[in-house]
Scaffold this motif. Structure first.
Motif, mmCIF file in Angstrom:
data_model
loop_
_atom_site.group_PDB
_atom_site.id
_atom_site.type_symbol
_atom_site.label_atom_id
_atom_site.label_comp_id
_atom_site.label_asym_id
_atom_site.label_seq_id
_atom_site.Cartn_x
_atom_site.Cartn_y
_atom_site.Cartn_z
ATOM 1 N N ALA A 89 -3.984 1.503 -3.428
ATOM 2 C CA ALA A 89 -3.258 1.643 -2.155
ATOM 3 C C ALA A 89 -4.228 1.562 -0.980
ATOM 4 O O ALA A 89 -3.966 0.884 0.022
ATOM 5 C CB ALA A 89 -2.492 2.962 -2.132
ATOM 6 N N VAL A 90 -5.372 2.223 -1.127
ATOM 7 C CA VAL A 90 -6.408 2.182 -0.085
ATOM 8 C C VAL A 90 -6.952 0.760 0.059
ATOM 9 O O VAL A 90 -7.186 0.272 1.175
ATOM 10 C CB VAL A 90 -7.552 3.169 -0.421
ATOM 11 N N ALA A 91 -7.158 0.064 -1.079
ATOM 12 C CA ALA A 91 -7.683 -1.303 -1.050
ATOM 13 C C ALA A 91 -6.743 -2.236 -0.294
ATOM 14 O O ALA A 91 -7.180 -3.064 0.518
ATOM 15 C CB ALA A 91 -7.908 -1.811 -2.472
ATOM 16 N N LEU A 92 -5.447 -2.122 -0.543
ATOM 17 C CA LEU A 92 -4.477 -2.964 0.151
ATOM 18 C C LEU A 92 -4.404 -2.616 1.636
ATOM 19 O O LEU A 92 -4.243 -3.504 2.488
ATOM 20 C CB LEU A 92 -3.092 -2.808 -0.492
ATOM 21 N N PHE A 93 -4.534 -1.329 1.952
ATOM 22 C CA PHE A 93 -4.558 -0.919 3.365
ATOM 23 C C PHE A 93 -5.771 -1.537 4.067
ATOM 24 O O PHE A 93 -5.657 -2.075 5.174
ATOM 25 C CB PHE A 93 -4.596 0.608 3.463
ATOM 26 N N ALA A 128 0.831 -1.206 0.000
ATOM 27 C CA ALA A 128 0.000 0.000 0.000
ATOM 28 C C ALA A 128 0.867 1.258 0.000
ATOM 29 O O ALA A 128 0.616 2.206 -0.763
ATOM 30 C CB ALA A 128 -0.929 -0.010 1.221
ATOM 31 N N VAL A 129 1.899 1.276 0.837
ATOM 32 C CA VAL A 129 2.792 2.439 0.914
ATOM 33 C C VAL A 129 3.551 2.625 -0.398
ATOM 34 O O VAL A 129 3.678 3.747 -0.914
ATOM 35 C CB VAL A 129 3.782 2.284 2.090
ATOM 36 N N ALA A 146 3.234 5.729 -3.239
ATOM 37 C CA ALA A 146 4.383 6.573 -3.599
ATOM 38 C C ALA A 146 4.649 6.612 -5.103
ATOM 39 O O ALA A 146 5.419 7.464 -5.567
ATOM 40 C CB ALA A 146 5.630 6.066 -2.870
ATOM 41 N N LEU A 147 4.033 5.716 -5.874
ATOM 42 C CA LEU A 147 4.338 5.614 -7.305
ATOM 43 C C LEU A 147 4.177 6.928 -8.085
ATOM 44 O O LEU A 147 5.060 7.285 -8.876
ATOM 45 C CB LEU A 147 3.475 4.517 -7.954
ATOM 46 N N PRO A 148 3.059 7.659 -7.936
ATOM 47 C CA PRO A 148 2.899 8.880 -8.744
ATOM 48 C C PRO A 148 4.018 9.894 -8.572
ATOM 49 O O PRO A 148 4.383 10.593 -9.525
ATOM 50 C CB PRO A 148 1.554 9.446 -8.246
ATOM 51 N N TRP A 149 4.595 9.984 -7.381
ATOM 52 C CA TRP A 149 5.681 10.943 -7.162
ATOM 53 C C TRP A 149 6.986 10.472 -7.812
ATOM 54 O O TRP A 149 7.835 11.281 -8.160
ATOM 55 C CB TRP A 149 5.879 11.165 -5.665
#
Length: 415
Positions: free
Chosen positions: A172-176, A85-86, A90-93
């Protein structure tokens, strides 16, 4: 009724977590493809994302089984979900920095995913009683099939109302959420520490490799079935790698026609998965696995010989329909026959072999298709797949091997 509800409480929670994670994974995959293509304008750059998947599995599975079998499975599942998730958040940045940093992060995500699969399978085998495994695996196939349809549909909606970056955040939210849901299932192992006085080392990995080899030599039939089914999966992956080119060059389909063809496969998957959940208790594990693989292969053969859309659609529907039966049978078989104490190492090592075979077979078929013809290679691949499936059937249907249908002896080993 209360007893049934109570017995399915934790399996249901686990299925919800799996479903959320799978839907998010489809959204992430499609969004990442679009982001990389928009950034580079290169189909090769997008293809690189798919190459990273088996490469990450190869790098990870060499050593991960040694950790999985010695760590607290639930804790490890939570850590891997939150780590992914983390990283995805971070991918877009990273896109603003370098495409190579993006690939490195995607590689790390794929490594965590490769480690998550055998971890979750070990935990599931310990949580689900023997008599409930076929039903659980059929429901999991249904959830996987639903994710195949729902994930891309949600991704399409998100692309309309937002951007691919927004879709990546959703995963990311789904994995969290999946990690949080995992906190609700029981902690089946008392300690989260490595359950050995011996520190992790490459010597330990080598000894674990010998442990797997010893188990394989002592249980030739079990590992033969495992290898044969994995070989069918290798062939499906290799043939699928030529799917888009086959649709364009052999069937002369437009992009919209190809999309419709994939939708028909999706319908086959979901219908097959639904029927599978209804009849799974009445069908032997060997029949689900063996006959399922044979009909998946037949579907590929129909598709391989097709010269127009209708026949290709029929082949797609048949292969997708029987995929849920084959997967349910296979998962139930090795849950009932491979002891939990070595399951992480066995799945990881054989998964490593499978990934290497997928890479080699895909490359070889791609080269031969370039030199000869795509249809000839797809036909040859489909018939090889059928041959392996028939051999698998011959071994699974041996009367002397019926003990492996629901083996109490092996289930006692799963502690």
């Amino acid at each position: 009724m209360n007893k049934i509800v109570k017995s399915w409480k934790y399996p249901s929670i686990l299925l919800v977590g799996i479903g959320i994670s799978n839907v998010g994974a489809w959204i992430y995959l499609l969004a990442l493809n679009l982001v990389v293509f928009d950034l580079t304008g290169s189909p090769l750059a997008v293809a690189g994302l798919y190459i990273l998947i088996p490469l990450a599995t190869i790098v990870t599975n060499i050593w991960s089984g040694s950790l999985i079998d010695r760590l607290n499975k639930r804790t490890l599942m939570i850590v891997l979900d939150l780590f992914r998730a983390v990283c995805i958040f971070a991918l877009p940045w990273l896109l603003d920095a370098s495409i190579w940093l993006l690939y490195i992060m995607v590689f790390l995500i794929n490594m965590a995913t490769a480690m998550f699969s055998p971890t979750s399978m070990s935990y599931i085998t310990k949580l689900i009683p023997l008599e409930q495994r076929k039903r659980f695996n059929s429901l999991r196939s249904l959830i996987d099939s639903g994710a195949f349809l729902i994930g891309p549909a949600i991704a399409g909606i998100l692309f309309i109302i937002g951007t691919p970056f927004f879709s990546i955040f959703i995963n990311a939210v789904a994995l969290f959420l999946s990690g949080i849901i995992t906190l609700l299932i029981p902690n089946l192992e008392k300690s989260s520490a490595i359950r050995t006085e011996e520190k992790w080392s490459w010597q330990l990995v080598i000894r674990d490799f010998h442990t797997v080899m010893t188990f394989s030599r002592n249980n030739v039939y079990i590992m033969l079935i495992y290898f044969l089914f994995s070989s069918v999966i290798v062939m499906t992956a290799a043939v699928d790698s030529l799917e888009a080119a086959f649709a364009k060059e052999v069937l002369n389909l437009s992009d919209s026609d190809y999309g419709f063809l994939v939708s028909i496969a999706g319908a086959g998957i979901i219908i097959g998965a639904i029927l599978n959940t209804l009849v799974v208790k009445k069908i032997a594990t060997s029949t689900l696995m063996g006959v399922g693989c044979v009909f998946v292969s037949i579907g590929y053969i129909i598709y391989a010989y097709s010269g127009a859309f209708p026949m290709a659609a029929l082949g797609f529907f048949i292969l997708a329909f029987f995929l849920a039966f084959a997967n349910t049978g296979f998962h139930t078989f090795y849950q009932n026959t491979i002891p939990i104490k070595t399951m992480g190492r066995i799945i990881s090592l054989y998964g490593l072999v499978q990934s290497i075979l997928v890479l080699l077979t895909t490359v070889i078929m791609g080269i031969v298709a370039q030199l000869i013809s795509i249809q000839a290679v797809v036909i040859a691949g489909a018939f090889l797949m059928l041959l392996i499936a028939v051999i698998l059937c011959c071994f699974t249907f041996q009367p002397s091997k019926r003990q492996y249908e629901q083996s109490a002896e092996f289930d006692r080993m799963n502690v």
